[in-house]
Design a protein around this motif. Structure first.
Motif, PDB file in Angstrom:
ATOM      1  N   VAL A 190      -3.450   0.426  -3.095  1.00 53.20           N
ATOM      2  CA  VAL A 190      -2.671  -0.878  -3.585  1.00 53.20           C
ATOM      3  C   VAL A 190      -1.628  -0.657  -4.654  1.00 53.20           C
ATOM      4  N   VAL A 191      -0.627  -1.178  -4.595  1.00 50.45           N
ATOM      5  CA  VAL A 191       0.500  -0.941  -5.569  1.00 50.45           C
ATOM      6  C   VAL A 191       0.964  -2.488  -5.909  1.00 50.45           C
ATOM      7  N   ALA A 192       1.205  -2.659  -7.045  1.00 47.83           N
ATOM      8  CA  ALA A 192       1.739  -4.024  -7.570  1.00 47.83           C
ATOM      9  C   ALA A 192       3.043  -3.899  -8.041  1.00 47.83           C
ATOM     10  N   CYS A 193       3.925  -4.594  -8.177  1.00 48.19           N
ATOM     11  CA  CYS A 193       5.239  -4.665  -8.675  1.00 48.19           C
ATOM     12  C   CYS A 193       5.605  -6.128  -9.164  1.00 48.19           C
ATOM     13  N   ARG A 194       6.346  -6.412 -10.183  1.00 48.71           N
ATOM     14  CA  ARG A 194       6.727  -7.504 -10.809  1.00 48.71           C
ATOM     15  C   ARG A 194       8.218  -7.295 -11.385  1.00 48.71           C
ATOM     16  N   PRO A 195       9.138  -7.353 -10.661  1.00 47.81           N
ATOM     17  CA  PRO A 195      10.471  -7.113 -10.841  1.00 47.81           C
ATOM     18  C   PRO A 195      10.840  -7.766 -12.262  1.00 47.81           C
TER      19      PRO A 195
ATOM     20  N   GLY B 253      -8.238   0.858  -4.479  1.00 50.64           N
ATOM     21  CA  GLY B 253      -8.185   0.485  -3.140  1.00 50.64           C
ATOM     22  C   GLY B 253      -7.918   1.540  -1.968  1.00 50.64           C
ATOM     23  N   ALA B 254      -8.088   2.626  -2.329  1.00 52.59           N
ATOM     24  CA  ALA B 254      -7.576   3.840  -1.407  1.00 52.59           C
ATOM     25  C   ALA B 254      -8.162   3.583  -0.195  1.00 52.59           C
ATOM     26  N   GLY B 255      -7.764   3.980   1.016  1.00 51.42           N
ATOM     27  CA  GLY B 255      -8.256   3.704   2.297  1.00 51.42           C
ATOM     28  C   GLY B 255      -8.391   2.549   2.744  1.00 51.42           C
TER      29      GLY B 255
ATOM     30  N   ARG C  11       0.673  -1.203  -0.068  1.00 58.38           N
ATOM     31  CA  ARG C  11       0.150  -0.025   0.118  1.00 58.38           C
ATOM     32  C   ARG C  11       0.846   1.295  -0.049  1.00 58.38           C
ATOM     33  N   ALA C  12       0.460   1.990  -0.776  1.00 52.76           N
ATOM     34  CA  ALA C  12       1.071   3.488  -0.763  1.00 52.76           C
ATOM     35  C   ALA C  12       0.846   3.979   0.610  1.00 52.76           C
ATOM     36  N   PRO C  13       1.804   4.876   1.341  1.00 54.40           N
ATOM     37  CA  PRO C  13       1.718   5.323   2.485  1.00 54.40           C
ATOM     38  C   PRO C  13       0.829   6.457   2.586  1.00 54.40           C
TER      39      PRO C  13
ATOM     40  N   TRP D 174     -13.159  -2.114  -7.112  1.00 52.93           N
ATOM     41  CA  TRP D 174     -13.337  -2.653  -6.091  1.00 52.93           C
ATOM     42  C   TRP D 174     -14.872  -2.347  -5.573  1.00 52.93           C
ATOM     43  N   ALA D 175     -15.189  -3.666  -5.176  1.00 57.15           N
ATOM     44  CA  ALA D 175     -16.546  -3.949  -4.890  1.00 57.15           C
ATOM     45  C   ALA D 175     -16.815  -4.002  -3.286  1.00 57.15           C
TER      46      ALA D 175
END
Length: 361
Positions: free
Chosen positions: A240-245, A261-263, A233-235, A308-309
């Motif tokens: 929600v943040v995703a990363c695939r190196p 998905g903020a909050g 999660r971004a502070p 998001w639901a």
């Protein structure tokens, strides 16, 4: 049951599918572990809550499941005479609905600290494809220390993986072919370590992600053979943040993908399942209002975005998601009254639709 009145502490991945096809839910309360179990695969009749008291229980635990379906629990407990009055312990459930084993004491690998030092993070246990267990303990300013149980059942001594700036517990990752690893979060990102082959107690440096993340929000999922997608999660707003190196041994400083998905709070739950014939990744979070919220998108297609639901009433702790014996996406939450509630995917419906919530224990 008063022991589960506030939902207690819910560990990541607290809903698990046993080898006999039954789901089991696990939570924590003041006295120890609480468990609910399906009476038969796919049933809305569950047994529980059953309490497994633990003397000196500190309230937090993590769990994993090995290739045999055994569920392993890592925790800490208070004990007079232990270093700083705390020891690391391990227990197992060898079959669905069977009692837990006795708690094995693994000691405390950390030197005494002054009163202002942070407490150790919640321990984490991993099971690799060779039948070895790896038990990790963390402490800010000291680092990551681990013990490995070999295939013959013997335990190695505590090994020091350094990483003295680790913050909180390590986060399990999978690397295919039975290899396991972990993310070690630090201020400003996370270091990734993993096995070169199952059965090894050594964990090699695989890379580093440099991105601010809210503490305690990392999760990971293998999204293609040998490739993991990491989430946090971004502070600033909890997005929600995703990363695939892009490869092994690299420092990743960009290409992070926002999934909304903020909050929301805590790590997201993650499963993969076919939806309308497409391999999809399903995310579950505790939303800003305390309700479970769900999103899905084509696996490794974060560029398509998510919606998001909300899918239920307010819950205590984090909700959990797993696939049941039929392959149906199943959501679990502990209500504010301490009861376990379950909702299952309607496999006859188009898209990702769920049937009604049922209070099962």
């Amino acid at each position: 049951m008063a022991a589960a009145a506030d939902g207690g502490h819910t560990a990541a991945g607290w809903l698990r599918l046993g080898r006999d096809g039954r789901l089991t839910a696990y939570a924590s309360c003041a006295e120890g572990l609480v468990r609910w179990t399906e009476s038969e695969p796919g049933s809305d009749l569950w047994h529980g809550p059953h309490l497994f008291p633990v003397e000196g229980w500190t309230g937090r635990f993590t769990l994993t499941q090995d290739a045999h379906g055994f569920v392993w629990f890592a925790a800490t407990r208070h004990r007079d005479g232990a270093p700083e009055g705390r020891e690391f312990v391990l227990a197992a459930q060898y079959q669905t609905s069977r009692p837990l084993s006795d708690w094995r004491v693994l000691g405390n690998p950390f030197p005494p600290a002054d009163a202002s030092a942070p407490e150790p993070g919640t321990p984490v246990v991993l099971a690799d494809g060779a039948g070895c267990l790896h038990y990790f303990a963390t402490r800010f300013g000291v680092g990551v220390r681990a013990r490995t149980q070999r295939k013959d059942g013997s335990w190695a001594a505590w090994a020091d993986h350094e990483l003295r700036w680790v913050r909180g517990a390590v986060v399990p990752t999978e690397h295919g072919q039975g290899r396991v690893g972990f993310l070690a979060p630090f201020r400003g990102g996370a270091v990734q370590l993993g096995q070169e082959k199952p059965g090894e107690g050594a964990f090699a440096w695989l890379g580093r992600m440099e991105a601010d993340a809210a503490e305690g929000t990392y999760s990971s999922c293998e999204t293609s053979p040998g490739v993991a997608t990491h989430f946090w999660r971004a502070p600033a707003d909890g997005t929600v943040v995703a990363c695939r190196p892009p490869g092994t041994g690299v420092v990743t400083t960009g290409g992070f993908m926002s999934l909304g998905g903020a909050g929301g709070v805590g790590p997201v739950g993650v499963v993969r399942t076919p939806i309308n014939g497409y391999d999809c990744t399903v995310l579950l979070q505790r939303g800003a209002e305390g309700h479970p919220e769900i999103a899905a998108y084509p696996t490794e297609g974060e560029q398509y975005g998510t919606w998001w639901a909300p899918v239920g009433d307010r819950c205590a702790g984090l909700p959990a998601v797993a696939l049941d014996a039929r392959g149906s996406v199943t959501i679990a939450m502990i209500g504010t009254d301490g009861g376990l509630r379950i909702a299952r995917q309607d496999l006859a419906a188009e898209g990702l639709a769920f049937g009604p919530w049922r209070c099962v224990g």
